[in-house]
Design a protein around this motif. Sequence first.
Motif, PDB file in Angstrom:
ATOM      1  N   SER A  59      -5.000 -10.163  -1.100  1.00 43.41           N
ATOM      2  CA  SER A  59      -3.559  -9.785  -1.410  1.00 43.41           C
ATOM      3  C   SER A  59      -3.109  -9.923  -2.620  1.00 43.41           C
ATOM      4  O   SER A  59      -2.216  -8.987  -3.204  1.00 43.41           O
ATOM      5  CB  SER A  59      -2.628 -11.001  -0.554  1.00 43.41           C
ATOM      6  OG  SER A  59      -1.385 -10.866  -0.690  1.00 43.41           O
ATOM      7  N   ARG A  81      -4.340  -5.773   2.116  1.00 40.91           N
ATOM      8  CA  ARG A  81      -3.250  -5.776   2.840  1.00 40.91           C
ATOM      9  C   ARG A  81      -2.161  -6.719   2.150  1.00 40.91           C
ATOM     10  O   ARG A  81      -2.336  -7.389   1.366  1.00 40.91           O
ATOM     11  CB  ARG A  81      -3.349  -6.373   4.366  1.00 40.91           C
ATOM     12  CG  ARG A  81      -4.126  -5.410   5.028  1.00 40.91           C
ATOM     13  CD  ARG A  81      -3.324  -4.224   5.255  1.00 40.91           C
ATOM     14  NE  ARG A  81      -4.136  -3.239   6.369  1.00 40.91           N
ATOM     15  CZ  ARG A  81      -4.849  -2.354   5.780  1.00 40.91           C
ATOM     16  NH1 ARG A  81      -5.176  -2.284   4.737  1.00 40.91           N
ATOM     17  NH2 ARG A  81      -5.678  -1.435   6.709  1.00 40.91           N
ATOM     18  N   ALA A  91      -6.596   2.859  -8.714  1.00 44.11           N
ATOM     19  CA  ALA A  91      -5.890   1.876  -8.322  1.00 44.11           C
ATOM     20  C   ALA A  91      -5.390   1.856  -6.948  1.00 44.11           C
ATOM     21  O   ALA A  91      -5.416   0.840  -5.981  1.00 44.11           O
ATOM     22  CB  ALA A  91      -4.664   1.326  -9.117  1.00 44.11           C
ATOM     23  N   TRP A  92      -5.108   2.896  -6.333  1.00 44.73           N
ATOM     24  CA  TRP A  92      -4.606   3.223  -5.160  1.00 44.73           C
ATOM     25  C   TRP A  92      -5.834   3.170  -4.091  1.00 44.73           C
ATOM     26  O   TRP A  92      -5.573   2.599  -3.035  1.00 44.73           O
ATOM     27  CB  TRP A  92      -3.821   4.739  -5.050  1.00 44.73           C
ATOM     28  CG  TRP A  92      -3.453   5.021  -3.607  1.00 44.73           C
ATOM     29  CD1 TRP A  92      -2.949   4.222  -2.796  1.00 44.73           C
ATOM     30  CD2 TRP A  92      -3.502   6.383  -2.966  1.00 44.73           C
ATOM     31  NE1 TRP A  92      -2.779   5.077  -1.509  1.00 44.73           N
ATOM     32  CE2 TRP A  92      -2.786   6.282  -1.863  1.00 44.73           C
ATOM     33  CE3 TRP A  92      -3.662   7.520  -3.633  1.00 44.73           C
ATOM     34  CZ2 TRP A  92      -2.807   7.585  -0.971  1.00 44.73           C
ATOM     35  CZ3 TRP A  92      -3.544   8.735  -2.902  1.00 44.73           C
ATOM     36  CH2 TRP A  92      -3.068   8.604  -1.688  1.00 44.73           C
ATOM     37  N   GLY A 116     -10.260  -0.593  -2.740  1.00 42.70           N
ATOM     38  CA  GLY A 116     -10.248  -1.673  -1.751  1.00 42.70           C
ATOM     39  C   GLY A 116      -9.322  -1.327  -0.774  1.00 42.70           C
ATOM     40  O   GLY A 116      -8.173  -1.946  -0.703  1.00 42.70           O
ATOM     41  N   PRO A 117      -9.525  -0.413   0.298  1.00 48.74           N
ATOM     42  CA  PRO A 117      -8.694  -0.034   1.290  1.00 48.74           C
ATOM     43  C   PRO A 117      -8.538  -1.177   2.105  1.00 48.74           C
ATOM     44  O   PRO A 117      -7.519  -0.817   2.912  1.00 48.74           O
ATOM     45  CB  PRO A 117      -9.261   1.245   1.949  1.00 48.74           C
ATOM     46  CG  PRO A 117     -10.939   1.075   1.566  1.00 48.74           C
ATOM     47  CD  PRO A 117     -10.989   0.453   0.314  1.00 48.74           C
ATOM     48  N   ARG A 126      -2.553  -4.442  -8.480  1.00 49.41           N
ATOM     49  CA  ARG A 126      -2.914  -2.924  -8.320  1.00 49.41           C
ATOM     50  C   ARG A 126      -1.560  -2.294  -8.567  1.00 49.41           C
ATOM     51  O   ARG A 126      -1.241  -1.350  -9.111  1.00 49.41           O
ATOM     52  CB  ARG A 126      -3.709  -2.804  -7.417  1.00 49.41           C
ATOM     53  CG  ARG A 126      -5.053  -2.865  -7.354  1.00 49.41           C
ATOM     54  CD  ARG A 126      -5.934  -2.940  -6.117  1.00 49.41           C
ATOM     55  NE  ARG A 126      -5.646  -1.764  -5.356  1.00 49.41           N
ATOM     56  CZ  ARG A 126      -5.964  -1.649  -4.043  1.00 49.41           C
ATOM     57  NH1 ARG A 126      -6.486  -2.630  -3.363  1.00 49.41           N
ATOM     58  NH2 ARG A 126      -5.675  -0.436  -3.337  1.00 49.41           N
ATOM     59  N   VAL A 127      -0.643  -2.596  -7.655  1.00 43.22           N
ATOM     60  CA  VAL A 127       0.844  -2.442  -7.754  1.00 43.22           C
ATOM     61  C   VAL A 127       1.339  -2.515  -9.181  1.00 43.22           C
ATOM     62  O   VAL A 127       1.688  -1.525  -9.859  1.00 43.22           O
ATOM     63  CB  VAL A 127       1.665  -2.946  -6.815  1.00 43.22           C
ATOM     64  CG1 VAL A 127       3.036  -2.305  -6.821  1.00 43.22           C
ATOM     65  CG2 VAL A 127       1.166  -2.588  -5.346  1.00 43.22           C
ATOM     66  N   LEU A 170      -4.088  -6.902  -4.365  1.00 44.12           N
ATOM     67  CA  LEU A 170      -3.283  -5.755  -4.286  1.00 44.12           C
ATOM     68  C   LEU A 170      -1.869  -5.860  -5.005  1.00 44.12           C
ATOM     69  O   LEU A 170      -1.436  -4.589  -5.476  1.00 44.12           O
ATOM     70  CB  LEU A 170      -2.808  -5.667  -2.683  1.00 44.12           C
ATOM     71  CG  LEU A 170      -2.035  -4.612  -2.153  1.00 44.12           C
ATOM     72  CD1 LEU A 170      -2.731  -3.128  -2.570  1.00 44.12           C
ATOM     73  CD2 LEU A 170      -1.942  -4.693  -0.615  1.00 44.12           C
ATOM     74  N   THR A 171      -1.363  -7.038  -5.166  1.00 45.28           N
ATOM     75  CA  THR A 171      -0.165  -6.977  -5.697  1.00 45.28           C
ATOM     76  C   THR A 171      -0.473  -6.646  -7.559  1.00 45.28           C
ATOM     77  O   THR A 171       0.225  -5.837  -7.953  1.00 45.28           O
ATOM     78  CB  THR A 171       0.222  -8.724  -5.805  1.00 45.28           C
ATOM     79  OG1 THR A 171       0.667  -8.825  -4.688  1.00 45.28           O
ATOM     80  CG2 THR A 171       1.596  -8.670  -6.815  1.00 45.28           C
ATOM     81  N   ARG A 173       0.896  -1.325  -0.102  1.00 41.70           N
ATOM     82  CA  ARG A 173       0.030  -0.011   0.080  1.00 41.70           C
ATOM     83  C   ARG A 173       0.927   1.270  -0.087  1.00 41.70           C
ATOM     84  O   ARG A 173       0.570   2.300  -0.656  1.00 41.70           O
ATOM     85  CB  ARG A 173      -0.867  -0.114   1.328  1.00 41.70           C
ATOM     86  CG  ARG A 173      -2.035  -0.927   1.027  1.00 41.70           C
ATOM     87  CD  ARG A 173      -3.229  -0.625   2.065  1.00 41.70           C
ATOM     88  NE  ARG A 173      -3.842   0.593   1.710  1.00 41.70           N
ATOM     89  CZ  ARG A 173      -4.629   0.722   0.796  1.00 41.70           C
ATOM     90  NH1 ARG A 173      -5.157  -0.315  -0.225  1.00 41.70           N
ATOM     91  NH2 ARG A 173      -5.220   2.100   0.355  1.00 41.70           N
ATOM     92  N   LEU A 210       1.975   1.742  -3.420  1.00 42.23           N
ATOM     93  CA  LEU A 210       0.904   2.388  -4.348  1.00 42.23           C
ATOM     94  C   LEU A 210       0.928   3.890  -4.141  1.00 42.23           C
ATOM     95  O   LEU A 210       0.746   4.565  -4.877  1.00 42.23           O
ATOM     96  CB  LEU A 210      -0.463   1.647  -3.762  1.00 42.23           C
ATOM     97  CG  LEU A 210      -0.953   0.508  -4.822  1.00 42.23           C
ATOM     98  CD1 LEU A 210      -2.264   0.182  -4.341  1.00 42.23           C
ATOM     99  CD2 LEU A 210      -1.072   1.173  -6.351  1.00 42.23           C
TER     100      LEU A 210
END
Lengths: 194, 117
Positions: free
Chosen positions: B56, B117, B109-110, B113-114, B62-63, B59-60, A24, A27
Amino acid sequence: MSGPTPEERALVDRISADSLTTRRDYLRIVATVSGGLAVGSTLVSAGVLHRHGDGTAAPLKVADRLAPGEAVTFDYPGEDDRAMAIRLADGSLVGWSTVCTHLACGVLWRDNHAEQDGLYCPCHEGVFNARTGEVTSGPPPRPLPKVLVVEDEQGAVWAIGTARSGESEEAGLCRGLRERDPALAERAGCGRRS
Amino acid sequence: MSYPPEYTPSSAEPRLNRPVPERYPQIRATSGYADPRVRRTGPGPGAGTEQEPERSAMLTARVAVAITVVIGQLWALTVATNAWMAGSTATAWWCTGFSAASFLVVLAAWRIGPRDR
């Protein structure tokens, strides 16, 4: 002075073993960089960068005489716009901005080289054709901007205008005339877009 | 009256004969192992591993998407600079529009989905 205790060493080991930058965090960093690039692109498009060798100025006498193979440097149209007039071996007269289109180093005239390799930027070995201004080799992305030079009856060399990279002399002259005197440009046959 | 007393499945007191949810409102149908308020299993099978592995992986992803988009922005900035220096202001503005749209993608993307993790 005593060193760290075993507990402190264990804590340091624990901290260094942890991944301190989470995905995060990555990001957030990438989003910040992205915003910076968008702002930078806006500034570039808005004209924050100086366009070397561009603009208009009154005609400037740069040399009383120029023999074949000789070159003379001068500043035109602004005092930060370094330029060069060259008399090629066949007698033709050319003028170029000598600010390299790669990273703005000074471009040098090499009279002992072939005409197609005549202009050389020593910073990153960019080479330009002395007759056309086109990039012969190296990293420069654009041809050299042109400085329009003419010769009067006495053989003196004058700089009278500029043309951007890849722009024709006529288009450059018309653009300069439109900026200085739109009515005169209209009468001279320079439309809104040439 | 003999001892132990005879078993009857109810109480003599009527308020204790109410249904369980009325008597114990804090106890839900899922109380215990599957209590939705319990977010971590604690030590035991699976302890210390990803609780939601599919989040997870998202999130990968999205990065990866964000980094790819930023590489595109770097390319657009070089094109915009080159175009502006050559006098093509319209092309430079188109590149700026592309860069701004890319920034919105990275922003999405940031922020989406907060809980990942």
